[in-house]
Design a protein around this motif. Structure first.
Motif, PDB file in Angstrom:
ATOM      1  N   ARG A 175      -3.289   5.914   6.309  1.00 26.61           N
ATOM      2  CA  ARG A 175      -2.465   4.950   7.044  1.00 26.61           C
ATOM      3  C   ARG A 175      -1.104   4.748   6.386  1.00 26.61           C
ATOM      4  O   ARG A 175      -0.154   4.313   7.031  1.00 26.61           O
ATOM      5  CB  ARG A 175      -3.181   3.602   7.151  1.00 26.61           C
ATOM      6  CG  ARG A 175      -4.235   3.558   8.219  1.00 26.61           C
ATOM      7  CD  ARG A 175      -4.729   2.145   8.469  1.00 26.61           C
ATOM      8  NE  ARG A 175      -5.609   1.660   7.419  1.00 26.61           N
ATOM      9  CZ  ARG A 175      -6.913   1.897   7.369  1.00 26.61           C
ATOM     10  NH1 ARG A 175      -7.485   2.616   8.310  1.00 26.61           N
ATOM     11  NH2 ARG A 175      -7.640   1.425   6.390  1.00 26.61           N
ATOM     12  N   GLN A 176      -1.005   5.059   5.103  1.00 23.37           N
ATOM     13  CA  GLN A 176       0.224   4.835   4.345  1.00 23.37           C
ATOM     14  C   GLN A 176       1.127   6.071   4.261  1.00 23.37           C
ATOM     15  O   GLN A 176       2.181   6.021   3.638  1.00 23.37           O
ATOM     16  CB  GLN A 176      -0.130   4.366   2.939  1.00 23.37           C
ATOM     17  CG  GLN A 176      -0.931   3.080   2.938  1.00 23.37           C
ATOM     18  CD  GLN A 176      -1.374   2.691   1.559  1.00 23.37           C
ATOM     19  OE1 GLN A 176      -0.575   2.654   0.638  1.00 23.37           O
ATOM     20  NE2 GLN A 176      -2.655   2.406   1.409  1.00 23.37           N
ATOM     21  N   SER A 193      -0.532   9.630   8.855  1.00 26.41           N
ATOM     22  CA  SER A 193      -0.975   8.495   9.675  1.00 26.41           C
ATOM     23  C   SER A 193      -1.079   8.819  11.161  1.00 26.41           C
ATOM     24  O   SER A 193      -1.758   8.114  11.896  1.00 26.41           O
ATOM     25  CB  SER A 193      -0.030   7.307   9.475  1.00 26.41           C
ATOM     26  OG  SER A 193       1.287   7.645   9.880  1.00 26.41           O
ATOM     27  N   ASP A 201      -9.153   6.875   4.702  1.00 22.02           N
ATOM     28  CA  ASP A 201      -8.510   6.264   5.864  1.00 22.02           C
ATOM     29  C   ASP A 201      -7.418   5.283   5.442  1.00 22.02           C
ATOM     30  O   ASP A 201      -6.350   5.232   6.050  1.00 22.02           O
ATOM     31  CB  ASP A 201      -9.537   5.561   6.747  1.00 22.02           C
ATOM     32  CG  ASP A 201     -10.448   6.535   7.480  1.00 22.02           C
ATOM     33  OD1 ASP A 201     -10.185   7.758   7.448  1.00 22.02           O
ATOM     34  OD2 ASP A 201     -11.442   6.060   8.068  1.00 22.02           O
ATOM     35  N   ASP A 202      -7.683   4.529   4.386  1.00 23.05           N
ATOM     36  CA  ASP A 202      -6.693   3.584   3.885  1.00 23.05           C
ATOM     37  C   ASP A 202      -5.450   4.319   3.368  1.00 23.05           C
ATOM     38  O   ASP A 202      -4.319   3.914   3.643  1.00 23.05           O
ATOM     39  CB  ASP A 202      -7.307   2.724   2.779  1.00 23.05           C
ATOM     40  CG  ASP A 202      -6.398   1.590   2.369  1.00 23.05           C
ATOM     41  OD1 ASP A 202      -5.849   0.908   3.254  1.00 23.05           O
ATOM     42  OD2 ASP A 202      -6.212   1.391   1.151  1.00 23.05           O
ATOM     43  N   ALA A 204     -13.638   5.742   3.933  1.00 24.35           N
ATOM     44  CA  ALA A 204     -12.911   4.469   4.018  1.00 24.35           C
ATOM     45  C   ALA A 204     -11.679   4.497   3.110  1.00 24.35           C
ATOM     46  O   ALA A 204     -10.591   4.052   3.507  1.00 24.35           O
ATOM     47  CB  ALA A 204     -13.831   3.312   3.659  1.00 24.35           C
TER      48      ALA A 204
END
Length: 76
Positions: free
Chosen positions: A66-67, A28, A62-63, A59
């Motif tokens: 972030r985790q 992240s 990216d999701d 996309a």
């Protein structure tokens, strides 16, 4: 060449009617995961060309990124 530069790659697979994607991934904070990648397929029904398929894949990547707080957390 793109792989060495850590650039996303999309390959059209006509027989399966999909784009095969290989997209580099970090944690992240943007730190390297020592070769982390998202590998996925995007069907032609969802993307009409490589560029559209990569937008979908990036996309998703990216999701996921972030985790991931760190490489250590990913491999616990």
């Amino acid at each position: 060449e793109k792989l060495a530069m850590r650039k996303p790659i999309a390959v059209r697979i006509e027989k399966d009617q999909v784009f095969d994607l290989l997209i580099p991934m970090t944690d992240s904070k943007g730190r390297d995961l020592d070769g982390g990648f998202v590998v996925m397929e995007v069907p032609y029904a969802k993307a009409s060309n490589e560029e559209e398929a990569l937008k979908i894949g990036v996309a998703v990547r990216d999701d996921v990124q972030r985790q991931i707080p760190s490489k250590k957390a990913l491999y616990q």
